[in-house]
Design a protein around this motif. Structure first.
Motif, PDB file in Angstrom:
ATOM      1  N   THR A  14      47.301  73.622  79.933  1.00  0.00           N
ATOM      2  CA  THR A  14      45.937  73.420  80.428  1.00  0.00           C
ATOM      3  C   THR A  14      45.680  71.965  80.846  1.00  0.00           C
ATOM      4  O   THR A  14      45.040  71.194  80.138  1.00  0.00           O
ATOM      5  CB  THR A  14      44.897  73.851  79.371  1.00  0.00           C
ATOM      6  N   PRO A  15      46.174  71.574  82.030  1.00  0.00           N
ATOM      7  CA  PRO A  15      45.974  70.192  82.482  1.00  0.00           C
ATOM      8  C   PRO A  15      44.502  69.907  82.774  1.00  0.00           C
ATOM      9  O   PRO A  15      43.828  70.702  83.427  1.00  0.00           O
ATOM     10  CB  PRO A  15      46.816  70.114  83.755  1.00  0.00           C
ATOM     11  N   ALA A  16      44.001  68.810  82.271  1.00  0.00           N
ATOM     12  CA  ALA A  16      42.595  68.448  82.471  1.00  0.00           C
ATOM     13  C   ALA A  16      42.506  67.009  82.974  1.00  0.00           C
ATOM     14  O   ALA A  16      42.935  66.074  82.287  1.00  0.00           O
ATOM     15  CB  ALA A  16      41.828  68.588  81.158  1.00  0.00           C
ATOM     16  N   LEU A  17      41.971  66.836  84.177  1.00  0.00           N
ATOM     17  CA  LEU A  17      41.783  65.510  84.743  1.00  0.00           C
ATOM     18  C   LEU A  17      40.673  64.801  83.970  1.00  0.00           C
ATOM     19  O   LEU A  17      39.572  65.336  83.804  1.00  0.00           O
ATOM     20  CB  LEU A  17      41.421  65.626  86.228  1.00  0.00           C
ATOM     21  N   GLN A  18      40.979  63.610  83.488  1.00  0.00           N
ATOM     22  CA  GLN A  18      40.022  62.850  82.695  1.00  0.00           C
ATOM     23  C   GLN A  18      39.248  61.879  83.588  1.00  0.00           C
ATOM     24  O   GLN A  18      39.759  61.450  84.624  1.00  0.00           O
ATOM     25  CB  GLN A  18      40.760  62.064  81.605  1.00  0.00           C
ATOM     26  N   PRO A  19      38.057  61.498  83.192  1.00  0.00           N
ATOM     27  CA  PRO A  19      37.297  60.540  83.999  1.00  0.00           C
ATOM     28  C   PRO A  19      37.919  59.147  83.912  1.00  0.00           C
ATOM     29  O   PRO A  19      38.607  58.815  82.948  1.00  0.00           O
ATOM     30  CB  PRO A  19      35.908  60.554  83.353  1.00  0.00           C
ATOM     31  N   GLY A  20      37.667  58.366  84.924  1.00  0.00           N
ATOM     32  CA  GLY A  20      38.077  56.967  84.888  1.00  0.00           C
ATOM     33  C   GLY A  20      39.268  56.662  85.776  1.00  0.00           C
ATOM     34  O   GLY A  20      39.953  57.555  86.273  1.00  0.00           O
ATOM     35  N   ARG A  21      39.481  55.368  85.960  1.00  0.00           N
ATOM     36  CA  ARG A  21      40.586  54.841  86.751  1.00  0.00           C
ATOM     37  C   ARG A  21      41.362  53.918  85.829  1.00  0.00           C
ATOM     38  O   ARG A  21      40.772  53.145  85.069  1.00  0.00           O
ATOM     39  CB  ARG A  21      40.031  54.066  87.941  1.00  0.00           C
ATOM     40  N   TRP A  22      42.695  53.977  85.892  1.00  0.00           N
ATOM     41  CA  TRP A  22      43.537  53.272  84.944  1.00  0.00           C
ATOM     42  C   TRP A  22      44.566  52.400  85.651  1.00  0.00           C
ATOM     43  O   TRP A  22      45.015  52.727  86.749  1.00  0.00           O
ATOM     44  CB  TRP A  22      44.243  54.267  84.027  1.00  0.00           C
ATOM     45  N   VAL A  23      44.946  51.303  85.015  1.00  0.00           N
ATOM     46  CA  VAL A  23      45.915  50.363  85.563  1.00  0.00           C
ATOM     47  C   VAL A  23      46.905  49.996  84.462  1.00  0.00           C
ATOM     48  O   VAL A  23      46.509  49.718  83.324  1.00  0.00           O
ATOM     49  CB  VAL A  23      45.204  49.089  86.080  1.00  0.00           C
ATOM     50  N   PHE A  24      48.210  50.006  84.800  1.00  0.00           N
ATOM     51  CA  PHE A  24      49.239  49.517  83.882  1.00  0.00           C
ATOM     52  C   PHE A  24      49.346  48.013  84.089  1.00  0.00           C
ATOM     53  O   PHE A  24      49.519  47.543  85.215  1.00  0.00           O
ATOM     54  CB  PHE A  24      50.596  50.161  84.196  1.00  0.00           C
ATOM     55  N   VAL A  62      45.559  45.038  90.168  1.00  0.00           N
ATOM     56  CA  VAL A  62      44.967  46.381  90.146  1.00  0.00           C
ATOM     57  C   VAL A  62      45.288  47.142  91.424  1.00  0.00           C
ATOM     58  O   VAL A  62      44.554  48.041  91.831  1.00  0.00           O
ATOM     59  CB  VAL A  62      43.434  46.319  89.898  1.00  0.00           C
ATOM     60  N   SER A  63      46.410  46.827  92.040  1.00  0.00           N
ATOM     61  CA  SER A  63      46.761  47.471  93.303  1.00  0.00           C
ATOM     62  C   SER A  63      47.243  48.906  93.124  1.00  0.00           C
ATOM     63  O   SER A  63      47.202  49.695  94.065  1.00  0.00           O
ATOM     64  CB  SER A  63      47.814  46.648  94.047  1.00  0.00           C
ATOM     65  N   VAL A  64      47.720  49.254  91.936  1.00  0.00           N
ATOM     66  CA  VAL A  64      48.153  50.628  91.668  1.00  0.00           C
ATOM     67  C   VAL A  64      47.166  51.240  90.678  1.00  0.00           C
ATOM     68  O   VAL A  64      47.221  50.961  89.483  1.00  0.00           O
ATOM     69  CB  VAL A  64      49.597  50.680  91.104  1.00  0.00           C
ATOM     70  N   VAL A  65      46.276  52.078  91.192  1.00  0.00           N
ATOM     71  CA  VAL A  65      45.245  52.692  90.364  1.00  0.00           C
ATOM     72  C   VAL A  65      45.672  54.123  90.046  1.00  0.00           C
ATOM     73  O   VAL A  65      46.080  54.874  90.928  1.00  0.00           O
ATOM     74  CB  VAL A  65      43.877  52.676  91.067  1.00  0.00           C
ATOM     75  N   MET A  66      45.601  54.475  88.784  1.00  0.00           N
ATOM     76  CA  MET A  66      46.073  55.771  88.312  1.00  0.00           C
ATOM     77  C   MET A  66      44.907  56.622  87.801  1.00  0.00           C
ATOM     78  O   MET A  66      43.886  56.100  87.371  1.00  0.00           O
ATOM     79  CB  MET A  66      47.063  55.576  87.161  1.00  0.00           C
ATOM     80  N   SER A  67      45.144  57.928  87.834  1.00  0.00           N
ATOM     81  CA  SER A  67      44.252  58.886  87.176  1.00  0.00           C
ATOM     82  C   SER A  67      45.004  59.477  86.001  1.00  0.00           C
ATOM     83  O   SER A  67      46.236  59.533  86.004  1.00  0.00           O
ATOM     84  CB  SER A  67      43.841  59.997  88.145  1.00  0.00           C
ATOM     85  N   LEU A  68      44.261  59.928  85.025  1.00  0.00           N
ATOM     86  CA  LEU A  68      44.832  60.449  83.788  1.00  0.00           C
ATOM     87  C   LEU A  68      44.602  61.952  83.682  1.00  0.00           C
ATOM     88  O   LEU A  68      43.474  62.425  83.788  1.00  0.00           O
ATOM     89  CB  LEU A  68      44.175  59.739  82.594  1.00  0.00           C
ATOM     90  N   ILE A  69      45.705  62.684  83.478  1.00  0.00           N
ATOM     91  CA  ILE A  69      45.642  64.125  83.238  1.00  0.00           C
ATOM     92  C   ILE A  69      46.156  64.362  81.829  1.00  0.00           C
ATOM     93  O   ILE A  69      47.261  63.932  81.485  1.00  0.00           O
ATOM     94  CB  ILE A  69      46.520  64.896  84.245  1.00  0.00           C
ATOM     95  N   THR A  70      45.360  65.005  81.002  1.00  0.00           N
ATOM     96  CA  THR A  70      45.771  65.327  79.642  1.00  0.00           C
ATOM     97  C   THR A  70      46.206  66.782  79.587  1.00  0.00           C
ATOM     98  O   THR A  70      45.485  67.666  80.062  1.00  0.00           O
ATOM     99  CB  THR A  70      44.615  65.086  78.655  1.00  0.00           C
ATOM    100  N   LEU A  71      47.386  67.027  79.029  1.00  0.00           N
ATOM    101  CA  LEU A  71      47.842  68.391  78.800  1.00  0.00           C
ATOM    102  C   LEU A  71      47.267  68.802  77.460  1.00  0.00           C
ATOM    103  O   LEU A  71      47.612  68.234  76.424  1.00  0.00           O
ATOM    104  CB  LEU A  71      49.372  68.465  78.804  1.00  0.00           C
ATOM    105  N   GLU A  72      46.385  69.753  77.459  1.00  0.00           N
ATOM    106  CA  GLU A  72      45.600  70.050  76.272  1.00  0.00           C
ATOM    107  C   GLU A  72      46.309  70.891  75.224  1.00  0.00           C
ATOM    108  O   GLU A  72      45.730  71.211  74.197  1.00  0.00           O
ATOM    109  CB  GLU A  72      44.263  70.648  76.684  1.00  0.00           C
ATOM    110  N   VAL A  73      47.571  71.236  75.456  1.00  0.00           N
ATOM    111  CA  VAL A  73      48.341  71.933  74.436  1.00  0.00           C
ATOM    112  C   VAL A  73      48.728  70.919  73.354  1.00  0.00           C
ATOM    113  O   VAL A  73      49.004  69.760  73.645  1.00  0.00           O
ATOM    114  CB  VAL A  73      49.595  72.618  75.032  1.00  0.00           C
ATOM    115  N   PHE A  74      48.706  71.335  72.116  1.00  0.00           N
ATOM    116  CA  PHE A  74      49.142  70.492  70.994  1.00  0.00           C
ATOM    117  C   PHE A  74      50.657  70.670  70.885  1.00  0.00           C
ATOM    118  O   PHE A  74      51.154  71.485  70.138  1.00  0.00           O
ATOM    119  CB  PHE A  74      48.427  70.912  69.715  1.00  0.00           C
ATOM    120  N   SER A  75      51.388  69.907  71.694  1.00  0.00           N
ATOM    121  CA  SER A  75      52.837  70.048  71.750  1.00  0.00           C
ATOM    122  C   SER A  75      53.494  69.317  70.586  1.00  0.00           C
ATOM    123  O   SER A  75      53.102  68.213  70.229  1.00  0.00           O
ATOM    124  CB  SER A  75      53.372  69.509  73.075  1.00  0.00           C
TER     125      SER A  75
END
Length: 132
Positions: A14-24, A62-75
């Protein structure tokens, strides 16, 4: 209860796109720890995954902006195949990903412009696994 069966992990992810923008970011002395998604120590320095605005305010690249997808299975931490299946599916779709595994869930960082398409690719993978 953690899921260990590969097919069950994929079909339940169950992939769920999370809010926000992320940078490594990498830095000698970490800043923004209260807002960091993750801190990873490597021989070359510390990597932080920070919200875009925090990284920008700290003068980080901040040139590479990422989105976060959480896999909601408790793996399960010893589960086999979930990361490989996810990264293979995304690679086949031409989407780069960075996986961060935590105790409860796996988190997939993809380029911001690929986020919606990545979720669809992962949902398709989940549907295929559910049929098996």
């Amino acid at each position: 209860m953690p899921v260990t069966d590969t097919q069950a992990m994929i079909s339940g992810m169950t992939p769920a796109l999370q809010p926000g923008r992320w940078v490594f970011c990498t830095m000698a002395e970490p800043v923004g720890l209260a807002d960091a998604f993750a801190l990873i120590r490597e021989a070359e320095g510390i990597t932080l995954i920070l919200p875009f605005e925090v990284a920008k305010a700290e003068g980080q690249n901040v040139s590479v902006v990422m989105s976060l997808i959480t896999l909601e299975v408790f793996s399960d931490l010893e589960g086999i195949g979930l990361t490989a299946a996810v990264s293979t599916a995304l690679a086949s779709a031409g989407i780069s990903c960075n996986v961060v595994a935590a105790y409860h869930h796996d988190h997939i960082f993809v380029g911001e412009t690929d986020a919606e398409r990545a979720v669809e690719v992962l949902k398709d993978l989940q549907k295929e696994a559910s049929k098996s």
